[in-house]
Design an enzyme around this catalytic site. Structure first.
Site, short mmCIF file in Angstrom:
data_model
loop_
_atom_site.label_atom_id
_atom_site.label_comp_id
_atom_site.label_asym_id
_atom_site.label_seq_id
_atom_site.Cartn_x
_atom_site.Cartn_y
_atom_site.Cartn_z
N ASP A 37 0.86 -1.19 0.00
CA ASP A 37 0.00 0.00 0.00
C ASP A 37 0.89 1.24 0.00
OD1 ASP A 37 -3.27 0.29 0.89
OD2 ASP A 37 -2.06 2.12 0.98
N ASP A 63 3.63 1.88 -4.08
CA ASP A 63 2.76 2.76 -4.86
C ASP A 63 2.55 2.05 -6.20
OD1 ASP A 63 1.67 4.61 -6.61
OD2 ASP A 63 2.90 6.28 -5.90
N VAL A 64 1.34 1.60 -6.45
CA VAL A 64 1.11 0.78 -7.64
C VAL A 64 1.28 1.55 -8.95
CG1 VAL A 64 -0.38 -0.96 -6.53
CG2 VAL A 64 -1.42 1.08 -7.58
N ASN A 90 -5.82 -4.91 -6.35
CA ASN A 90 -7.00 -4.29 -5.73
C ASN A 90 -6.92 -2.76 -5.67
OD1 ASN A 90 -9.36 -4.15 -3.65
ND2 ASN A 90 -7.61 -3.22 -2.58
N TYR A 156 -13.24 6.27 -14.60
CA TYR A 156 -13.23 5.15 -13.66
C TYR A 156 -13.87 3.92 -14.31
CZ TYR A 156 -14.12 2.67 -9.21
OH TYR A 156 -14.17 1.75 -8.18
N LYS A 160 -12.24 0.25 -15.34
CA LYS A 160 -12.77 -1.01 -14.79
C LYS A 160 -13.22 -1.96 -15.91
CE LYS A 160 -12.09 -0.20 -10.43
NZ LYS A 160 -11.01 -0.92 -9.74
N ILE A 189 -19.71 -0.55 -1.66
CA ILE A 189 -19.21 -1.20 -0.44
C ILE A 189 -18.81 -0.12 0.56
CG2 ILE A 189 -17.51 -2.86 0.47
CD1 ILE A 189 -19.35 -4.13 -1.69
N THR A 191 -16.58 1.54 2.50
CA THR A 191 -15.13 1.66 2.68
C THR A 191 -14.74 3.14 2.71
OG1 THR A 191 -14.61 1.81 0.32
CG2 THR A 191 -14.74 -0.41 1.25
N1 LIG Z 1 -15.89 0.67 -2.27
C1 LIG Z 1 -16.69 0.41 -3.30
O1 LIG Z 1 -17.89 0.69 -3.28
C2 LIG Z 1 -16.12 -0.22 -4.53
C3 LIG Z 1 -17.04 -0.59 -5.54
C4 LIG Z 1 -16.56 -1.19 -6.69
C5 LIG Z 1 -15.21 -1.42 -6.84
N2 LIG Z 1 -14.34 -1.05 -5.84
C6 LIG Z 1 -12.93 -1.33 -6.05
O2 LIG Z 1 -12.44 -2.08 -4.95
C7 LIG Z 1 -11.06 -1.75 -4.74
C8 LIG Z 1 -10.85 -1.29 -3.31
O3 LIG Z 1 -11.66 -0.17 -3.06
P1 LIG Z 1 -11.89 0.41 -1.59
O4 LIG Z 1 -13.25 0.97 -1.59
O5 LIG Z 1 -11.48 -0.58 -0.58
O6 LIG Z 1 -10.84 1.62 -1.63
P2 LIG Z 1 -10.24 2.47 -0.41
O7 LIG Z 1 -9.95 3.82 -0.95
O8 LIG Z 1 -11.13 2.36 0.76
O9 LIG Z 1 -8.88 1.73 -0.11
C9 LIG Z 1 -7.92 1.67 -1.15
C10 LIG Z 1 -6.55 1.36 -0.60
O10 LIG Z 1 -5.66 1.53 -1.70
C11 LIG Z 1 -4.58 2.34 -1.30
N3 LIG Z 1 -4.01 3.04 -2.44
C12 LIG Z 1 -4.49 4.17 -3.03
N4 LIG Z 1 -3.66 4.55 -4.01
C13 LIG Z 1 -2.64 3.64 -4.03
C14 LIG Z 1 -1.48 3.49 -4.81
N5 LIG Z 1 -1.14 4.37 -5.76
N6 LIG Z 1 -0.67 2.43 -4.56
C15 LIG Z 1 -0.98 1.53 -3.59
N7 LIG Z 1 -2.05 1.63 -2.81
C16 LIG Z 1 -2.88 2.68 -3.03
C17 LIG Z 1 -5.13 3.27 -0.23
O11 LIG Z 1 -4.10 3.78 0.61
C18 LIG Z 1 -6.10 2.34 0.50
O12 LIG Z 1 -5.47 1.64 1.54
C19 LIG Z 1 -10.73 -0.70 -5.79
O13 LIG Z 1 -10.21 -1.34 -6.94
C20 LIG Z 1 -12.08 -0.09 -6.12
O14 LIG Z 1 -12.10 0.51 -7.39
C21 LIG Z 1 -14.78 -0.45 -4.70
#
Ligand SMILES: NC(=O)c1ccc[n+]([C@@H]2O[C@H](COP(=O)([O-])OP(=O)(O)OC[C@H]3O[C@@H](n4cnc5c(N)ncnc54)[C@H](O)[C@@H]3O)[C@@H](O)[C@H]2O)c1
Length: 264
Positions: A37, A63-64, A90, A156, A160, A189, A191
């Site tokens: 992360d 950092d991805v 993720n 976005y 995806k 979700i 989050t």
């Molecule tokens: N939350 C939702 O409703 C939802 C819905 C559909 C898809 N998603 C997908 O699920 C995945 C996780 O989403 P989430 O809601 O848990 O996100 P979040 O923002 O709550 O958590 C994301 C994590 O990724 C880290 N991050 C951000 N930029 C980064 C980088 N450059 N390198 C490494 N780490 C990095 C952040 O520090 C954090 O810990 C994502 O791919 C998101 O697109 C989420």
């Protein structure tokens, strides 16, 4: 027996949200999880928390959007455990909530780097190990927004959609090496990502989100984690090239009232 006993898993964006829930669930199922992360403090605390439960977990700053960071994360997992069974791409960011003509090139490129190029790179560095091992499961995080449109999220949704089609493509290409590639499309979700969107677009949004899901609520990170554990496990040995929707029926619901559903 634990479902991921003896497996090594790498999860990106693992410090919080869905990524942490996946890391926790995989570690509890016996995997040695490498959490990557950009948030170093939160990430090391997350790994400490898992180790305090007696689980196998390591945190690495990653950092991805930086190729060397992804390569380093995968390398560290292989060096420490001698294998790589599961990769969960993720990490992603939410830049949107504006019409496409208001999005800057800089915002576009940042989103594509974090949400899409990262998936390409994760696969690029994981696949040679999985090919040599003759097994592996790659799980790429897509979104319901790769299936349906929502005002303001063109970039976005585009990323995806690409994540889904790349996953399908790689499932075909690397199936002969016993490597499975699937994606997961969560609905909304609970989050930090969505807390950020609510902050940006206003609290009324939560009620609309709930109304979009036939199941009558938004989802929990643990519900996405369960799907990821399944796809990572040998129970899913014949499952590849799919997009698993964990979306409370969001993408199944018609967004119009069918003519014949009205009482006459
Ligand atoms: N939350 C939702 O409703 C939802 C819905 C559909 C898809 N998603 C997908 O699920 C995945 C996780 O989403 P989430 O809601 O848990 O996100 P979040 O923002 O709550 O958590 C994301 C994590 O990724 C880290 N991050 C951000 N930029 C980064 C980088 N450059 N390198 C490494 N780490 C990095 C952040 O520090 C954090 O810990 C994502 O791919 C998101 O697109 C989420």
């Amino acid at each position: 027996m634990a479902r991921l006993e003896g497996k090594t898993a790498v999860v990106t964006g693992a410090a919080d949200g869905i990524g942490f829930a996946i890391s926790e669930a995989m570690a509890r199922e016996g995997a040695h999880v490498f959490l990557g992360d950009i948030a170093a403090d939160k990430g090391s605390k997350a790994a400490d928390q898992l180790r305090a439960e007696g689980l196998n977990a390591d945190f690495l700053h990653c950092d991805v959007s930086i190729e060397a960071d992804i390569a380093g994360l995968i390398d560290a997992a292989v060096k420490k455990t001698g294998r790589l069974d599961v990769l969960v791409n993720n990490a992603a960011i939410a830049i949107g909530g504006m019409p496409v003509y208001e999005m800057s090139d800089e915002q576009w490129h940042r989103l594509i780097a974090v949400n899409l190029t990262s998936v390409f790179r994760g696969c690029k560095y994981a696949l040679p190990h999985m090919i040599a091992q003759k097994s592996g499961s790659i799980i790429n995080m897509a979104s319901a927004q790769g299936h349906i449109g929502l005002d303001g999220w063109t970039a976005y949704a585009g990323a995806k959609g690409a994540v889904m089609s790349m996953s399908r493509q790689m499932a075909v290409e690397f199936g002969p090496h016993n490597i499975r590639v699937n994606s997961i499309s969560p609905g909304t979700i609970n989050t930090p990502m969505n807390e950020q969107v609510i902050e940006q677009l206003g609290p009324g949004l939560m009620q609309s989100w709930i109304g979009m899901h036939p199941i009558g609520r938004i989802g929990k990170p643990s519900e996405v984690a369960e799907a990821a554990v399944y796809l990572a496990s040998d129970a899913a040995g014949f499952t590849t090239g799919i997009d698993l929707r964990v979306d409370g029926g969001l993408t199944a619901m018609p967004h119009f009232i069918p003519h014949n559903s009205k009482p006459v």
